[in-house]
Enzyme design. Sequence first.
Site, PDB file in Angstrom:
ATOM      1  N   HIS A  62      60.545  12.911 -25.613  1.00 11.46           N
ATOM      2  CA  HIS A  62      59.994  14.185 -25.143  1.00 11.46           C
ATOM      3  C   HIS A  62      58.565  14.298 -25.642  1.00 11.46           C
ATOM      4  CE1 HIS A  62      61.329  15.183 -29.187  1.00 11.46           C
ATOM      5  NE2 HIS A  62      60.767  16.370 -29.131  1.00 11.46           N
ATOM      6  N   HIS A  64      56.802  16.457 -27.425  1.00 13.27           N
ATOM      7  CA  HIS A  64      56.308  17.119 -28.637  1.00 13.27           C
ATOM      8  C   HIS A  64      55.451  16.149 -29.458  1.00 13.27           C
ATOM      9  CE1 HIS A  64      59.264  20.765 -28.822  1.00 13.27           C
ATOM     10  NE2 HIS A  64      58.121  21.084 -28.267  1.00 13.27           N
ATOM     11  N   ASP A  66      55.045  15.404 -32.525  1.00 12.37           N
ATOM     12  CA  ASP A  66      55.571  14.563 -33.613  1.00 12.37           C
ATOM     13  C   ASP A  66      56.324  13.339 -33.076  1.00 12.37           C
ATOM     14  OD1 ASP A  66      57.509  16.411 -32.728  1.00 12.37           O
ATOM     15  OD2 ASP A  66      58.640  16.304 -34.595  1.00 12.37           O
ATOM     16  N   HIS A  67      56.407  13.232 -31.756  1.00 13.94           N
ATOM     17  CA  HIS A  67      57.033  12.057 -31.130  1.00 13.94           C
ATOM     18  C   HIS A  67      56.034  11.276 -30.285  1.00 13.94           C
ATOM     19  CE1 HIS A  67      61.283  13.332 -31.988  1.00 13.94           C
ATOM     20  NE2 HIS A  67      60.605  14.425 -32.273  1.00 13.94           N
ATOM     21  N   HIS A 185      66.483  20.873 -25.225  1.00  9.90           N
ATOM     22  CA  HIS A 185      65.636  21.173 -26.377  1.00  9.90           C
ATOM     23  C   HIS A 185      64.713  22.300 -25.913  1.00  9.90           C
ATOM     24  CE1 HIS A 185      63.412  20.309 -30.015  1.00  9.90           C
ATOM     25  NE2 HIS A 185      62.374  19.771 -29.415  1.00  9.90           N
ATOM     26  N   ASP A 256      65.192  14.904 -29.486  1.00 12.60           N
ATOM     27  CA  ASP A 256      65.558  16.197 -30.084  1.00 12.60           C
ATOM     28  C   ASP A 256      66.466  16.960 -29.121  1.00 12.60           C
ATOM     29  OD1 ASP A 256      63.808  15.328 -31.942  1.00 12.60           O
ATOM     30  OD2 ASP A 256      62.446  17.032 -31.821  1.00 12.60           O
ATOM     31  N   HIS A 316      65.347  12.145 -38.206  1.00 18.85           N
ATOM     32  CA  HIS A 316      64.594  13.343 -37.818  1.00 18.85           C
ATOM     33  C   HIS A 316      64.923  14.516 -38.755  1.00 18.85           C
ATOM     34  CE1 HIS A 316      63.018  16.625 -35.205  1.00 18.85           C
ATOM     35  NE2 HIS A 316      62.208  15.692 -34.777  1.00 18.85           N
TER      36      HIS A 316
END
Lengths: 370, 370
Positions: A62, A64, A66-67, A185, A256, A316
Amino acid sequence: MAMDMTFLGTGSAYPSPHRGASALVLRVDGECWLFDCGEGTQTQLMKSQLRAGRITKVFISHLHGDHLFGLPGLLCTVSLNTSPDPQQKPNCMDIYGPRGLRQFLRVTLGLTGSQLLFPYAVHELEPTPDQCPQEGWLNLEMTAEHGPPHPQEQLGRTISHDVSSDCYFLFEDKKFAVKAFRLFHRIPSFGFCIQEHNRPGRLKTELLKELGLKPGPLYGRLKDGEPVTLESGHVIQPSEVLEETIPGRKVCILGDCSSVLGEGLLQLCNGADVVVHEATLGNEHREKAVDHGHSTPEMAAAVAQACCAQRLVLHHFSQRYKPSTLQKEGDEDNVLELKRQAEDALQDSGIEVTLAEDFMTLAIPRRRPR
Amino acid sequence: MAMDMTFLGTGSAYPSPHRGASALVLRVDGECWLFDCGEGTQTQLMKSQLRAGRITKVFISHLHGDHLFGLPGLLCTVSLNTSPDPQQKPNCMDIYGPRGLRQFLRVTLGLTGSQLLFPYAVHELEPTPDQCPQEGWLNLEMTAEHGPPHPQEQLGRTISHDVSSDCYFLFEDKKFAVKAFRLFHRIPSFGFCIQEHNRPGRLKTELLKELGLKPGPLYGRLKDGEPVTLESGHVIQPSEVLEETIPGRKVCILGDCSSVLGEGLLQLCNGADVVVHEATLGNEHREKAVDHGHSTPEMAAAVAQACCAQRLVLHHFSQRYKPSTLQKEGDEDNVLELKRQAEDALQDSGIEVTLAEDFMTLAIPRRRPR
């Protein structure tokens, strides 16, 4: 064929000196497939035993940060370490992820004038409307491509949701079929199912000799599932002369998510050797976790159980959980407690729980013939 | 007022476990101003004594990834660590950099659904056509804003090149005037000049008492440069009762560049306390350095000398140069040799050379009154 996975970042939200942001490498037959690429993944790779130059495919669960924020830099550094063979066209890097990823790379690589020595293609998964209930401003206009493509950008596929199977067909080759499934999510999120093909069992060579067949090309045809007719007219069926089929391994890596289990997930992850699932916060913070679209160990355990998985790997973790090696007695937040919570939820199920830590490598052994 | 700078990343091209990608913090009066923000800067900040939450302004010298890819993640992490006071509007983060930076942040923050708890504004410097001779595909269409602004994006200024002074006026407040000047690299690049205002000398209190003026508001007016009329009708001029003016400090931080010295640079950096200049490769690799738009220690020294700087700080070293603490005897590439090359070029000039390393803090002491 050897298969293992190495966790490069097991922290959520942002990278810290103790836990990298989300990234893991699945190694299959010498190739590295990267799943998620938070900021700092290239540095984590340098600290690991893996080589960035071996990455052939990237999967982003996804969008976001942090990914994802490590991906442009990773591509640049892989390119810097590429010594192109003028006799050979460089391989295309295939990148799979949600709609919007193509535009993200086009802009980040484009505006920074990043030159790559290899082509890349972004294959975008089209989310379904119910995957993005909250953030209306992540809209179609934003995710649409705009501006000139990067000189190395090749045409990628747009992969639609297959309604009947509730999944996405990414690719299939001689060894693997790779599909994705929907997760729920705060923004569209996906899980990936890497299914190794079953392989035929070993040839019963003693029996073949008894039947009068000497080693040669006909052995290969039998192994490939073709019947063979002897000079006598007798037909040998492959099933007669092959040991039991060796089932392919199945690895499921989830982005997530929180609670809702789609039909696609349940079907694709069924009987997985390994399910990698997030566990951002402990059970006691369930409300907060769900509010943020995340899971607790108990919720992760429920997914592994619903899929009849053999092993659940948790990762995570909120940065409040220090790596177990740095844990001190009396620390309020203990990552080992997350493992215990999942184990409690899975008692008597036979499902093993593994706590991922940065740079941990997990072997995924061959299955025994069935 | 204390003033110092901390180097968070002194490596070029990409971050490595031994050298972060470009980033440095200038600390002025408790505020942190961040200059460049390569991937991993937020993690370097966590390892340093600085606090990301103290960053109030960001300056990006040019849009290459090793100076920029850490910015979206840094903003997200600063936001995560913000506890907004509901009684107070959060301050706007001012971000200065070349044209295209606004679109970069709009897309990276937007597509990742990054929510910020504070507003930000991007003030873009318009490059001149001669700053971007090579890469035609970094064109106007790409750098133009497209798509919805981020919910926290505030209107930023577009700052044009002032032809007469060959510089850009960024802002001026009670303590500082900050300007930018053009540099010549493969893509538009800038340097920043932070000029502290001169401050009035101390009041000669003994003399004031002799003149019959007691401590009170009139002292402040004299210090602010206003004449004061006594009851007797006698007028006291500030110059009579003030010690010598304390000259303001000047810090110049240059982005990647090669050779060409513009008029703006020479004017703005003249007499700087500190010039921070890149030295990507040693003198023996001058051709390669120039090919890539970079400098050698000798070239950096020439800039410092042309500006009559007091101190030259070298940074932005090729990752082939290990930090001096990890240097082993016999290593082919020795970062200390870069320092020696600059010192050789500056002998008898009185200009001090400092080699920056990650996490090094350099105090910038007050100047003596003149």
